[in-house]
Enzyme design. Structure first.
Site, mmCIF file in Angstrom:
data_model
loop_
_atom_site.group_PDB
_atom_site.id
_atom_site.type_symbol
_atom_site.label_atom_id
_atom_site.label_comp_id
_atom_site.label_asym_id
_atom_site.label_seq_id
_atom_site.Cartn_x
_atom_site.Cartn_y
_atom_site.Cartn_z
ATOM 1 N N CYS A 145 0.807 -1.220 0.000
ATOM 2 C CA CYS A 145 0.000 0.000 0.000
ATOM 3 C C CYS A 145 0.838 1.266 0.000
ATOM 4 O O CYS A 145 0.333 2.341 -0.316
ATOM 5 C CB CYS A 145 -0.915 0.010 1.219
ATOM 6 S SG CYS A 145 -2.162 -1.276 1.167
ATOM 7 N N GLU A 161 -2.989 -2.738 -4.658
ATOM 8 C CA GLU A 161 -4.305 -3.359 -4.404
ATOM 9 C C GLU A 161 -5.408 -2.449 -4.905
ATOM 10 O O GLU A 161 -6.215 -1.948 -4.122
ATOM 11 C CB GLU A 161 -4.460 -3.639 -2.911
ATOM 12 C CG GLU A 161 -3.736 -4.880 -2.462
ATOM 13 C CD GLU A 161 -3.997 -5.230 -1.012
ATOM 14 O OE1 GLU A 161 -4.532 -4.388 -0.266
ATOM 15 O OE2 GLU A 161 -3.649 -6.353 -0.617
HETATM 16 O O1 AHR Z 1 1.381 -6.534 3.610
HETATM 17 C C1 AHR Z 1 0.722 -5.479 4.235
HETATM 18 C C2 AHR Z 1 -0.324 -4.850 3.335
HETATM 19 O O2 AHR Z 1 -1.282 -5.797 2.995
HETATM 20 C C3 AHR Z 1 0.177 -4.390 2.003
HETATM 21 O O3 AHR Z 1 0.696 -3.124 2.054
HETATM 22 C C4 AHR Z 1 -1.038 -4.402 1.155
HETATM 23 O O4 AHR Z 1 -0.751 -4.570 -0.204
HETATM 24 C C5 AHR Z 1 -1.882 -5.490 1.767
HETATM 25 O O5 AHR Z 1 -3.166 -5.054 1.996
#
Ligand code: AHR
Length: 660
Positions: free
Chosen positions: A245, A377
């Site tokens: 994220c 995501e």
């Molecule tokens: O791995 C932690 C978080 O989980 C990542 O940043 C995201 O891509 C997922 O929601």
């Protein structure tokens, strides 16, 4: 005589799961040694790196000074003023108009006759200091007209006891970097750095830094060697970076922008880390991104550990769990330019604009980037539209670059189905799926790819981890139950290596005193680190990857939970070995009869590697880092029959040499 099938309730890791048990004789498991089914990609098992849980600042980036440049939202966060009762003092000066990359610096003024004035830095939950180690201190400084300011630098333990000291006197009236090195006299996980100012007048200071000498490859200003070593030991096929994220940012203003993470260290524009206040139950207000580990260091790390770089870029969308800001399609150009320029930074000749920058930073030869990911995501039609614009532009200029695309946070449901349907239409190349679920999901999904569409995109299992409680719970454990279920799931990934091209556990790192998310693959404090049981599962798969998948069947079916067993087989043509991976998810030991079918002669002695724990709640820790770790043994083979004893709750690898 026919075997009698009885339904028992088998206990898997504390849960009762109905399983058919063979009451008398175990059915043979047949491995087709001469019938390879699929090529295994060199990228099969890799690493996901995200700056979460102090993974970069306070973690792999070995800088010990927190807020070294006074750029945190509160300029003196991490700093304490020593002797605050004097009229001498500190002023924070902001020159954002002339120096937007590093706007703030501090001016320390000493009033003549007053005692010395000091600043004390707390480090990242303390500083890990080792006895006998050399520490390199540096500072940007300038003396103001008529000033004669000296500095005394000290390392102290939490009781204030001195464990290292030196002096430094910046002479110049123009900004310049001053350095001094000194040794520590004691080991201390939570030391502080004190800087005492003596003399008279004013001195301007910025970029106050302290690095240990023992960084990875002894690079000045480099990475923490123990953490890099744990990554190198995985022998990873790829290194995904910077997330996660963090790529998206809570808003677009705070998205990850690679161009701001390269060049002179003092010009890299610090921003807040999006995990800073993400979880109310794990607030981390002192979490920022200095980008000391930026995109150059990332490519260099990937090269060092033999991993293909896989950068993930923002696609013009901020985190949809937060602001969900979207850039209009007709304003995407700067984002697309960033993607094209990154490929040039990695691969362009040193005459090209960005290749020149790479060369100037110390790497004239290209990094040979082959993959790029668009978005993390994201979900919904905006993502598909954005993705399509990126693909067109990238493929026009760099047709050989393989593009990785996302399917959102969940591996099923309406948004996932929509994304996969649209991505199929667009002939997507490699599609990223994320699985954060309970251990039972991982067992059930060992079959996930057995019937996958073979005429469509390839899979990047880009983020996965079994959650002992639930996703985002602060109580999730890196216990053996979770690790074992991941191993079972991974046999399904391996068996389907014709479809699954890349896989990575997530997240990677966590500081024991500063994490936001659990579980994680590797935990550390300021001095020590350890691989979890999940880490050893990853390591065993990656270090025993093989080059071709072999069929491994019981009654013509892959082992996906019959008798609580999960299994896969590969051949490694580089060393001529058959490699079997077997998971016994039950509380009883089992001795399968595995027949290696084919005309090849086998070495009568095989190697077995076992990872196990009797209690599925067990986990590794800083105190017991190798509590659950692989143990090697020998196994005698009876002609073509391999019968390893699979201990309760165990993951066993058998390596059998094929004779020429
Ligand atoms: O791995 C932690 C978080 O989980 C990542 O940043 C995201 O891509 C997922 O929601």
């Amino acid at each position: 005589m026919k075997s009698k099938i009885v339904i028992f309730f088998l206990s898997f890791a504390g849960f009762l799961v109905p399983m058919p048990l063979i009451a008398q004789k175990t059915l043979p498991i047949i491995v087709g040694v001469e019938k390879p089914k699929a090529i295994i990609q060199s990228t099969m098992w890799g690493i996901f790196f995200e700056d979460i849980n102090f993974a970069a600042d306070g973690g792999i980036y070995a800088e010990l000074v927190k807020n070294r440049s006074f750029e945190f939202a509160k300029p003196l966060m991490g700093w304490k003023i020593l002797k605050p009762d004097t009229t001498s003092g500190i002023l924070i000066i902001n020159q954002s108009e002339t120096n937007p990359g590093n706007p703030r610096y501090a001016r320390v003024t000493l009033v003549e006759g007053e005692p010395s004035f000091g600043l004390s830095n707390a480090g990242f939950r303390g500083m890990g200091i080792k006895k006998g180690m050399t520490y390199h201190f540096s500072i940007l400084a300038r003396q103001l007209e008529g000033s004669t300011m000296k500095m005394r630098i000290e390392l102290v333990n939490p009781l204030g006891k001195l464990i290292g000291t030196t002096n430094l006197t910046p002479e110049s009236k123009a900004w310049g970097k001053c350095t001094v090195s000194f040794a520590a006299s004691a080991t201390e996980p939570k030391a502080r750095l004190n800087i005492w100012f003596e003399g008279k007048g004013s001195i301007d200071i910025d970029m106050i830094s302290l690095f240990p000498d023992d960084t990875w490859k002894k690079r000045p200003g480099g990475l923490r060697a123990d953490l890099v070593q744990l990554l190198a030991d995985l022998k990873p096929g790829f290194l995904r970076f910077p997330g996660g994220c963090i790529v998206e940012g809570r808003d677009l203003e705070n998205r990850y922008q690679w161009k701001k993470t390269i060049g002179n260290i003092e010009d890299r524009h610090l921003i807040v880390n999006r995990w800073n206040t993400e979880f109310a139950h794990r607030l981390t207000p002192d979490y920022f991104q200095s980008f000391g580990m930026g995109f150059f260091e990332y490519f260099q790390l990937a090269e060092d550990i033999g991993a293909e770089p896989l950068p993930i870029l923002n696609c013009g969308m901020a985190c949809q769990f937060n602001t969900a800001e979207v850039v209009p399609l007709d304003q995407l150009d700067p984002y697309i330019e960033d993607a094209l320029d990154l490929i040039e930074f990695a691969n362009g000749s040193s005459d090209s604009r960005w290749g020149k920058m790479r060369a100037r930073m110390g790497h004239p030869s290209p990094f040979n980037l082959k993959f790029i990911g668009i978005g993390n995501e994201q979900w919904g039609s905006q993502y598909i539209e954005h993705y399509a614009v990126f693909v067109k532009a990238i493929k026009e200029k760099y047709p050989d670059i393989k593009i990785v695309t996302g399917t959102g946070p969940s591996p099923s449901g309406k948004d996932f189905d929509y994304a996969t349907k649209e991505l199929k239409k667009l002939n997507a190349q490699i599609v990223d799926e994320h699985y954060y679920a309970n251990p039972e999901w991982f067992l059930q999904n060992a079959t996930r790819y057995d019937n996958y569409d073979r005429n469509s995109f390839k899979i990047f299992a880009g983020e996965y981890a079994a959650q002992s409680k639930f996703t985002c719970s602060p109580d999730n454990q890196n216990n053996w139950k979770c690790a074992l279920s991941e191993a079972a799931f991974m046999t399904g990934l391996e068996r389907n290596a014709d479809v699954v091209y890349m896989c990575s556990y997530a997240p990677l790192f966590a500081h024991v005193d500063a994490w936001q998310w659990t579980p994680n693959l590797i935990w550390f404090d300021n001095l020590k680190s350890f691989g979890t049981a999940n880490y050893y599962v990853q390591k065993m798969f990656s270090n025993n990857k093989g080059t071709e998948v072999l069929p491994m069947l019981m009654k013509n079916r892959p082992l996906t939970g019959q008798n609580g067993l999960f299994a896969s087989a590969v051949f490694d043509k580089n060393v001529n070995e058959i490699i079997l991976k077997l998971i016994n998810s039950t509380e009883k030991d089992q001795t399968p009869n595995i027949i290696l079918e084919g005309s090849k002669k086998l070495m009568p002695k095989a190697k077995i590697i076992v990872l196990k724990s009797e209690n599925t709640n067990n986990a590794n820790s800083l105190e017991q880092p190798a509590f659950i770790s692989p143990v090697e043994q020998e196994l005698i083979i009876n002609g073509k029959i391999v019968s390893p004893i699979l201990d309760p709750y165990s993951f066993t690898i058998v390596r059998i040499k094929v004779l020429k």
